[in-house]
Scaffold this motif. Structure first.
Motif, PDB file in Angstrom:
ATOM      1  N   HIS A   1     -46.213 -53.913 -18.432  1.00  0.00           N
ATOM      2  CA  HIS A   1     -44.951 -54.594 -18.710  1.00  0.00           C
ATOM      3  C   HIS A   1     -44.277 -55.030 -17.405  1.00  0.00           C
ATOM      4  O   HIS A   1     -43.792 -56.169 -17.299  1.00  0.00           O
TER       5      HIS A   1
ATOM      6  N   TYR B   1     -50.647 -51.798 -27.169  1.00  0.00           N
ATOM      7  CA  TYR B   1     -49.627 -51.421 -28.153  1.00  0.00           C
ATOM      8  C   TYR B   1     -50.285 -51.001 -29.467  1.00  0.00           C
ATOM      9  O   TYR B   1     -49.862 -50.034 -30.100  1.00  0.00           O
TER      10      TYR B   1
ATOM     11  N   GLN C   1     -51.837 -55.997 -22.847  1.00  0.00           N
ATOM     12  CA  GLN C   1     -50.617 -55.338 -23.318  1.00  0.00           C
ATOM     13  C   GLN C   1     -50.582 -55.257 -24.843  1.00  0.00           C
ATOM     14  O   GLN C   1     -50.269 -54.214 -25.424  1.00  0.00           O
TER      15      GLN C   1
ATOM     16  N   GLY D   1     -38.154 -50.920 -18.713  1.00  0.00           N
ATOM     17  CA  GLY D   1     -38.449 -52.086 -17.893  1.00  0.00           C
ATOM     18  C   GLY D   1     -37.213 -52.778 -17.390  1.00  0.00           C
ATOM     19  O   GLY D   1     -37.257 -53.447 -16.343  1.00  0.00           O
TER      20      GLY D   1
ATOM     21  N   ASN E   1     -51.129 -60.082 -20.741  1.00  0.00           N
ATOM     22  CA  ASN E   1     -50.472 -60.011 -22.054  1.00  0.00           C
ATOM     23  C   ASN E   1     -51.438 -59.609 -23.154  1.00  0.00           C
ATOM     24  O   ASN E   1     -51.067 -58.872 -24.072  1.00  0.00           O
TER      25      ASN E   1
ATOM     26  N   ALA F   1     -39.221 -51.616 -23.194  1.00  0.00           N
ATOM     27  CA  ALA F   1     -38.213 -52.629 -22.869  1.00  0.00           C
ATOM     28  C   ALA F   1     -37.008 -52.006 -22.172  1.00  0.00           C
ATOM     29  O   ALA F   1     -36.495 -52.553 -21.190  1.00  0.00           O
TER      30      ALA F   1
END
Length: 356
Positions: free
Chosen positions: A311, A117, A113, A153, A110, A150
């Motif tokens: 992700h 971003y 990640q 995913g 995380n 998202a």
């Protein structure tokens, strides 16, 4: 000692076993972001460590990780679970140690990640501003990336794999063109100095190993997709071996090409002078400005591919830990496409994967 049910019930698993060795390799290699490593990781490694033998260090690490992969692959043949390290550690050392390993993995994935971003938002916004004159806040681009990741995913894992396959093909082709151009335009001629033990033992060797090791990040993530493989007893191990060999050889070759493109004696100096722009400067010198501009665009797609890969890994960790009761059970279900998803309520039937 805890024992694990290696996979969900056959009826549930069979419906979502859609991927094979190539697809898992796409997920694993995308996490290491080849073009991002070439543009940012390698120049930083040369600049900070002053070690011209980094190409050889990649070869050494690839051999060492292949040895590690032997045991990792053996575990993947016995335990097929989206929790990967959680499942393996629980199987061998118990649930407490497994939860600890899973916590470290989740925090690490995380954190990576979140950082990606930010990098994706800044790089994309900078590209739009410098090439198109369009001023967009970096955070707006980052949020757009969150939304797109998202959506993808939530879709089937094989669709994600196909997207990554296309993005990786573009990345590899771009970097290979860059590599060949460095050998063709070598200012000091083609030299194997970067592959010699003498070069590898100069500068800050320990730091150089750390930088090189970071480029293999995510090589272990193939096991996360064990429940979605058509042949989990063989697919994960083969994909992990292929990924380690591919990443090691590709980065060693690219690092060597950079030493040839600048001259081995100038690689550290040029890396400090140009920083992460070194790849694009060398690309413009040896290929042309149009190619350098295209490479900057593909850097954005490289970052997006890494985001999508991480992700998928994080989502499956959450699913496994929700299924186990380590995290809230609302994280345990899968969508109609087979991808992990959260629900407002705990699923009525829990798939047990560990018992004491």
């Amino acid at each position: 000692m805890a024992t694990l049910d290696p996979a969900p019930p056959p009826s549930a698993a069979t419906a979502r076993r859609r991927i094979g060795v190539p697809e898992i390799v796409f997920f694993v290699v995308a996490a290491s972001a080849p073009l991002t490593v070439a543009a940012g990781g390698l120049p930083t490694s040369f600049a900070v460590t002053g070690n011209a033998g980094i190409p050889l260090l990649y070869v050494v690490l690839a051999v060492l990780l292949t040895v590690f992969t032997g045991g990792y692959a053996a575990m993947s043949r016995s335990v097929s679970n989206a929790g990967a390290f959680y499942a393996y550690v629980t199987h061998g050392l118990g649930r407490t140690a497994g939860v600890g390993a899973a916590s470290v993995a989740l925090v690490s994935y995380n954190t990576m990640q979140i950082g990606l971003y930010g990098l994706f938002g800044f790089t994309t916004a900078d590209l739009l501003g410098s090439r198109l004159g369009v001023a967009v806040p970096w955070w707006a681009v980052a949020l757009a990336g969150v939304a797109l990741v998202a959506v993808l995913g939530f879709r089937r894992v094989d669709l994600n794999a196909r997207v990554l396959g296309v993005l990786l093909a573009v990345e590899f082709l771009t970097v290979l063109v860059f590599d060949v151009a460095q050998f063709a335009g070598a200012p000091s001629g083609v030299s194997a100095h970067g592959l010699t033990p003498g070069a590898a033992t100069t500068g800050a060797v320990g730091a150089a190993f750390c930088f090189a090791m970071a480029s293999f990040m995510g090589f272990e993530s193939g096991a996360i997709y064990g429940e979605e493989c058509r042949d989990p007893r063989r697919t994960v191990s083969r994909a992990t071996y292929v990924s380690v060999a591919l990443v090691g050889a590709f980065y060693a070759f690219t690092a060597w090409a950079m030493t040839v493109g600048t001259g081995p004696e100038r690689i550290a100096e040029r890396s400090r002078q140009d920083g992460p722009a070194l790849v694009f400067v060398l690309a413009e010198e040896h290929v042309g400005k149009a190619f350098a501009d295209l490479a900057q665009l593909f850097l954005v797609t490289s970052l997006f591919a890494a985001l999508l890969s991480f992700h998928n890994a994080v989502a499956r960790y959450f699913l496994s830990l929700g299924r186990e009761g380590v995290l809230p059970g609302v994280l345990a279900p899968r969508s109609c496409c087979g991808s992990p998803r959260a629900t407002a309520t705990r699923p009525s039937s829990r798939i047990p994967t560990a018992s004491t």
